[in-house]
Design a protein around this motif. Structure first.
Motif, PDB file in Angstrom:
ATOM      1  N   VAL A   1       0.861  -1.175   0.000  1.00 17.53           N
ATOM      2  CA  VAL A   1       0.000   0.000   0.000  1.00 17.53           C
ATOM      3  C   VAL A   1       0.904   1.233   0.000  1.00 17.53           C
ATOM      4  N   VAL A   2       0.734   2.080  -1.009  1.00 22.15           N
ATOM      5  CA  VAL A   2       1.504   3.322  -1.110  1.00 22.15           C
ATOM      6  C   VAL A   2       0.562   4.476  -0.778  1.00 22.15           C
ATOM      7  N   ARG A   3       0.870   5.152   0.295  1.00 26.21           N
ATOM      8  CA  ARG A   3      -0.011   6.177   0.859  1.00 26.21           C
ATOM      9  C   ARG A   3       0.558   7.575   0.606  1.00 26.21           C
ATOM     10  N   GLU A   4      -0.267   8.448   0.023  1.00 24.61           N
ATOM     11  CA  GLU A   4       0.135   9.854  -0.058  1.00 24.61           C
ATOM     12  C   GLU A   4       0.082  10.406   1.359  1.00 24.61           C
ATOM     13  N   ASN A   5       1.194  10.913   1.845  1.00 27.37           N
ATOM     14  CA  ASN A   5       1.372  11.118   3.278  1.00 27.37           C
ATOM     15  C   ASN A   5       1.147  12.535   3.780  1.00 27.37           C
TER      16      ASN A   5
ATOM     17  N   ARG B   1      -1.851  18.575  -7.880  1.00 23.95           N
ATOM     18  CA  ARG B   1      -1.210  17.881  -9.002  1.00 23.95           C
ATOM     19  C   ARG B   1       0.198  17.437  -8.622  1.00 23.95           C
ATOM     20  N   THR B   2       0.944  18.317  -7.956  1.00 22.71           N
ATOM     21  CA  THR B   2       2.320  17.982  -7.590  1.00 22.71           C
ATOM     22  C   THR B   2       2.368  16.788  -6.650  1.00 22.71           C
ATOM     23  N   GLY B   3       1.571  16.840  -5.577  1.00 21.89           N
ATOM     24  CA  GLY B   3       1.593  15.760  -4.600  1.00 21.89           C
ATOM     25  C   GLY B   3       1.119  14.443  -5.175  1.00 21.89           C
ATOM     26  N   THR B   4       0.066  14.485  -5.990  1.00 20.51           N
ATOM     27  CA  THR B   4      -0.460  13.248  -6.576  1.00 20.51           C
ATOM     28  C   THR B   4       0.512  12.678  -7.591  1.00 20.51           C
ATOM     29  N   THR B   5       1.128  13.537  -8.385  1.00 22.78           N
ATOM     30  CA  THR B   5       2.115  13.066  -9.356  1.00 22.78           C
ATOM     31  C   THR B   5       3.269  12.362  -8.666  1.00 22.78           C
ATOM     32  N   LYS B   6       3.750  12.951  -7.575  1.00 24.10           N
ATOM     33  CA  LYS B   6       4.886  12.368  -6.863  1.00 24.10           C
ATOM     34  C   LYS B   6       4.557  10.993  -6.295  1.00 24.10           C
TER      35      LYS B   6
ATOM     36  N   VAL C   1     -17.903   9.591  -6.708  1.00 26.03           N
ATOM     37  CA  VAL C   1     -18.707  10.449  -5.836  1.00 26.03           C
ATOM     38  C   VAL C   1     -18.103  11.840  -5.668  1.00 26.03           C
ATOM     39  N   LEU C   2     -16.785  11.904  -5.441  1.00 26.95           N
ATOM     40  CA  LEU C   2     -16.152  13.171  -5.076  1.00 26.95           C
ATOM     41  C   LEU C   2     -15.188  13.654  -6.159  1.00 26.95           C
ATOM     42  N   SER C   3     -15.287  14.935  -6.485  1.00 30.10           N
ATOM     43  CA  SER C   3     -14.447  15.491  -7.547  1.00 30.10           C
ATOM     44  C   SER C   3     -12.970  15.465  -7.187  1.00 30.10           C
ATOM     45  N   SER C   4     -12.657  15.547  -5.881  1.00 34.79           N
ATOM     46  CA  SER C   4     -11.257  15.517  -5.467  1.00 34.79           C
ATOM     47  C   SER C   4     -10.611  14.192  -5.835  1.00 34.79           C
ATOM     48  N   TYR C   5     -11.360  13.093  -5.658  1.00 35.14           N
ATOM     49  CA  TYR C   5     -10.822  11.788  -6.000  1.00 35.14           C
ATOM     50  C   TYR C   5     -10.854  11.531  -7.506  1.00 35.14           C
ATOM     51  N   ALA C   6     -11.808  12.132  -8.198  1.00 36.38           N
ATOM     52  CA  ALA C   6     -11.804  12.055  -9.658  1.00 36.38           C
ATOM     53  C   ALA C   6     -10.552  12.740 -10.204  1.00 36.38           C
ATOM     54  N   TYR C   7     -10.144  13.813  -9.551  1.00 40.14           N
ATOM     55  CA  TYR C   7      -8.920  14.511  -9.960  1.00 40.14           C
ATOM     56  C   TYR C   7      -7.686  13.649  -9.650  1.00 40.14           C
ATOM     57  N   PHE C   8      -7.680  12.993  -8.506  1.00 38.50           N
ATOM     58  CA  PHE C   8      -6.589  12.069  -8.159  1.00 38.50           C
ATOM     59  C   PHE C   8      -6.455  11.011  -9.253  1.00 38.50           C
ATOM     60  N   ARG C   9      -7.568  10.446  -9.697  1.00 36.28           N
ATOM     61  CA  ARG C   9      -7.546   9.429 -10.743  1.00 36.28           C
ATOM     62  C   ARG C   9      -7.063  10.017 -12.070  1.00 36.28           C
ATOM     63  N   LYS C  10      -7.462  11.229 -12.384  1.00 39.07           N
ATOM     64  CA  LYS C  10      -7.037  11.887 -13.631  1.00 39.07           C
ATOM     65  C   LYS C  10      -5.516  12.012 -13.677  1.00 39.07           C
ATOM     66  N   VAL C  11      -4.934  12.457 -12.568  1.00 35.27           N
ATOM     67  CA  VAL C  11      -3.476  12.588 -12.524  1.00 35.27           C
ATOM     68  C   VAL C  11      -2.820  11.210 -12.594  1.00 35.27           C
ATOM     69  N   TYR C  12      -3.400  10.228 -11.913  1.00 34.64           N
ATOM     70  CA  TYR C  12      -2.907   8.848 -11.997  1.00 34.64           C
ATOM     71  C   TYR C  12      -2.825   8.400 -13.454  1.00 34.64           C
ATOM     72  N   ASP C  13      -3.882   8.628 -14.223  1.00 32.73           N
ATOM     73  CA  ASP C  13      -3.906   8.219 -15.635  1.00 32.73           C
ATOM     74  C   ASP C  13      -2.789   8.884 -16.426  1.00 32.73           C
ATOM     75  N   GLU C  14      -2.547  10.154 -16.141  1.00 29.53           N
ATOM     76  CA  GLU C  14      -1.494  10.882 -16.859  1.00 29.53           C
ATOM     77  C   GLU C  14      -0.119  10.295 -16.557  1.00 29.53           C
ATOM     78  N   VAL C  15       0.140   9.993 -15.292  1.00 28.70           N
ATOM     79  CA  VAL C  15       1.434   9.420 -14.911  1.00 28.70           C
ATOM     80  C   VAL C  15       1.578   8.015 -15.483  1.00 28.70           C
TER      81      VAL C  15
END
Length: 367
Positions: free
Chosen positions: A131-135, A162-167, A198-212
């Motif tokens: 499990v890799v946790r954004e800390n 974007r920076t934190g999720t990308t990292k 459900v939540l736009s914040s997590y949809a954004y997390f997934r969007k950045v995930y897809d880009e990386v």
């Protein structure tokens, strides 16, 4: 010979006992290698100190941790040690180190060792994922900035950048590159765990995930909503290699995952940044069993092995890398033999007996 300064924070409750066993093993194993030596500096920080002095971690202790090559922690926190707003004071140590040292990657290995009576009915397909946790973002970024109005309304704000999720997603994919894939078929895969439906914040997390993920076409993409992931970790843990998630979700899932491998006494962790590393067991201070010599030290010893692995990669030291593998192999041998298990995993051995057994196994491996 390279000298590594290790800041040691034994902490509260069982922290001192499990730290003693880990230091015993680290001091033992360094005698077999010529490329490294440890200098351990022990500091008083934690809830017990807060109750005595009103200060959880002195500024001088933080500065020593910042200057050290790595930080080894036992366990921090006591239920009764709280700030006036109800928050436990352990955050004064753990969150201070994570946020101020930019330890953005929380790494929680989940591995079922042979000989450990896990609670799942069928583990024949294996459990071995991370499990890799954004800390330092997510919902916990509001830890000191939430709002409480007239004891009538309370709010906290989730922070996804974007920076934190990308990292953190980059870290997850790079980790998958170094692993052997998921147990079921060896497939390398990074699973994005969120609540994007459900939540736009997590949809954004997934969007950045897809880009990386586009940069790693040889590693499979995978998605799971966090509530479904809690089910999959119990029903089909063999299907997973690396999970990446926001701070609070990963915090919860890492504890759940520990239950599937025999409990938190077998759950190591690391909080890693670009320049600093903190290594500690995933469990708490368990004050009700402190001083009884029954605490399981394996999670802390494995965290020490993770520290050696991190230092070895960071400094290009092959002997440190080998020492880390030797410690994990020694623990695997002890657990598989089944004769020196603590009470939490069905045995009757004392904390110090487990440490001695790991050293004996190390002796057999290294000689």
């Amino acid at each position: 010979m390279k000298q590594y300064k290790i800041a040691v924070l034994p902490g509260d409750g069982i922290g001192n006992e499990i730290t003693i066993e880990t230091l015993k093993i680290l001091k033992y194993i360094q005698t077999y290698y010529s490329s490294f030596q440890f200098e351990f500096q022990i500091f008083d920080a934690g809830a017990e100190r807060f109750l005595k002095t009103g200060v959880t971690m002195p500024e001088d202790t933080f500065n020593h941790c910042k200057a050290a090559d790595a930080i080894l922690m036992g366990a921090i926190g006591l239920f009764e040690a709280r700030h006036p707003d109800g928050r436990e004071v352990n955050g004064d140590v753990i969150f201070r180190l994570r946020f101020d040292l930019d330890l953005y990657a929380g790494i929680r290995p989940v591995k079922l060792f042979e000989g450990v009576p896990g609670p799942l009915r069928d583990t024949s397909k294996g459990i071995d994922y991370v499990v890799v946790r954004e800390n330092i973002e997510g919902l916990y970024a509001s830890r000191a900035g939430g709002c409480n109005v007239r004891d009538e309304l309370a709010t906290d704000t989730i922070i996804i950048t974007r920076t934190g999720t990308t990292k953190i997603v980059e870290y997850a994919f790079k980790l998958a590159q170094k692993r052997n894939g998921r147990p079921i078929d060896g497939k390398s895969m990074v699973t994005c765990v969120d609540k994007a439906n459900v939540l736009s914040s997590y949809a954004y997390f997934r969007k950045v995930y897809d880009e990386v993920a586009q940069k790693y076409p040889h590693i499979a993409k995978d998605y799971a909503y966090v509530d479904a992931m809690a089910l999959y970790q119990v029903m089909s843990p063999h299907n997973y290699d690396v999970l990446v998630a926001e701070n609070m979700f990963a915090d919860i899932l890492s504890d759940l995952s520990s239950a599937t491998i025999g409990g938190l006494g077998l759950a190591p962790s690391a909080d890693i940044g670009d320049n600093h590393g903190l290594f500690q067991p995933a469990h708490g201070s368990a004050p009700t069993i402190a001083g009884k010599n029954i605490a399981n030290p394996i999670a802390t010893i494995l965290s020490g092995a993770m520290m050696l692995d991190w230092l070895g990669e960071r400094h290009g030291d092959a002997e440190l890398l080998q020492a880390a593998k030797s410690i994990e192999q020694a623990i695997s041998n002890v657990l598989n033999e089944g004769v020196c298990l603590t009470v939490d995993i069905g045995g009757s051995a004392g904390t110090n007996q487990v440490g001695d057994a790991v050293i004996e196994s190390l002796h057999q491996i290294l000689k």
